[in-house]
Design an enzyme around this catalytic site. Structure first.
Site, PDB file in Angstrom:
ATOM      1  CB  SER A 117      -0.964  -0.045   1.191  1.00 62.86           C
ATOM      2  OG  SER A 117      -1.954   0.948   1.087  1.00 62.86           O
ATOM      3  CG  ASP A 235      -6.583  -2.965  -3.196  1.00 60.64           C
ATOM      4  OD1 ASP A 235      -7.149  -1.976  -2.698  1.00 60.64           O
ATOM      5  OD2 ASP A 235      -5.360  -3.176  -3.074  1.00 60.64           O
ATOM      6  CG  HIS A 269      -5.714  -2.267   0.646  1.00 63.31           C
ATOM      7  ND1 HIS A 269      -5.129  -1.838  -0.532  1.00 63.31           N
ATOM      8  CD2 HIS A 269      -5.009  -1.680   1.651  1.00 63.31           C
ATOM      9  CE1 HIS A 269      -4.127  -1.025  -0.253  1.00 63.31           C
ATOM     10  NE2 HIS A 269      -4.025  -0.919   1.053  1.00 63.31           N
TER      11      HIS A 269
END
Length: 295
Positions: A117, A235, A269
């Site tokens: 991320s 995601d 995610h």
């Protein structure tokens, strides 16, 4: 997955004097490689203990640090989400400093940088100038930052709950992270998780998206860098894989010849914390063994 061991803790003192918290998980026996993890926004490095345990079982030493504005590096919760002056670039610099520390501590071992991320965005920036300092790189839960930035109001503090829209009505504001309710509940209950970034930090981070999309800058990455891009197809930061595919296309257009993409149906995610995480990590380890075994 192997038993989770307590991390060894230490500090890295950055050039500006910031004391960066560092964690190390050791395998049993002689390691054959090192994986350095750069965590995401609104969390901390100790959340990767399970992933570290699986990588330890595969023979890798694992390092991770708490970024500026996060975890023990931030220290006080009042500083969560605030990177400080030129904080984004210094955060990327901290990752580089830890790479050098790792290389010094483990001479001769291949070093892999795994960013998730926000950590994957920092990894993208690091690789523009320093791809020769790592033997492979992994981008988890990543995206084409310049395109994501276009959909975000940078004059407001960044709130992570905004990524939950696709899953409403939802059980929690953090359902976008994983289908595993236990993972989500632990995240929600963790006082060091769940925050976004303040306006200056967001502008610095998203402002870096321009250089991450610049073909000339991308051409500076060594062409033989093994790169593994892993994500869930649900995601929200990759827009149904559209922004992930764009990111991969840019790397390939820049001349990278060893780009591998792994996507998982239904994954959200935090693909390393998903319901099928054993499969995800096993695939990652198989890739690591392949690309590092040939070096």
């Amino acid at each position: 997955m192997s038993t989770v061991e307590q991390a060894h803790t230490s500090e890295l003192v950055s050039r500006d004097g910031t004391r960066v918290a560092v964690y190390r998980w050791d395998p049993v026996g002689v390691p054959h490689g090192v994986v350095q993890i750069a965590h995401g926004m609104g969390e901390h490095a100790r959340r990767y203990a399970q992933t570290a345990a699986a990588l330890n079982a595969a023979g890798f030493v694992v390092y991770a640090n708490d970024h500026r504005g996060h975890g023990a590096t931030a220290g006080d919760p009042s500083r969560f989400g605030a990177f400080g002056e030129d904080g984004w670039n210094r955060l990327v610099g901290d990752i580089g400093a830890l790479v050098e520390t790792v290389r010094e501590a483990h001479p001769g071992l291949p070093v892999v940088l795994l960013g998730h991320s926000m950590g994957s965005l920092a990894t993208q920036q690091y690789l523009l100038d320093h791809s020769g300092r790592v033997d492979a790189a992994v981008l988890s839960g990543s995206t084409a930052l310049d395109q994501l930035a276009a959909a975000i109001d940078l004059d407001q503090p960044l709130e992570l709950a905004g990524f939950n829209a696709a899953f409403e009505p939802a059980r929690t504001e953090s359902d976008w992270l994983s289908r595993d309710e236990a993972v989500v509940d632990a995240y929600v209950a963790d006082p060091a998780c769940g925050f976004g970034t303040d306006i200056p930090s967001s502008k610095l981070m998203f402002g870096s998206g321009t250089q991450l999309a610049d073909p000339q800058r991308l051409a500076g990455i060594r062409s033989d860098l093994p790169l593994y891009v892993v994500a869930g197809d649900q995601d929200p930061i990759n827009a149904g894989l559209a922004l992930l595919n764009l990111l991969v296309e840019r790397y390939r257009a820049a001349g990278l010849t060893e780009v591998t993409v792994a996507t998982y149906e239904g994954g959200r995610h935090e693909i390393l914390n998903e319901t099928n995480r054993a499969e995800v990590v096993a695939d990652l380890v198989a890739w690591l063994d392949r690309v590092l075994g040939a070096r």
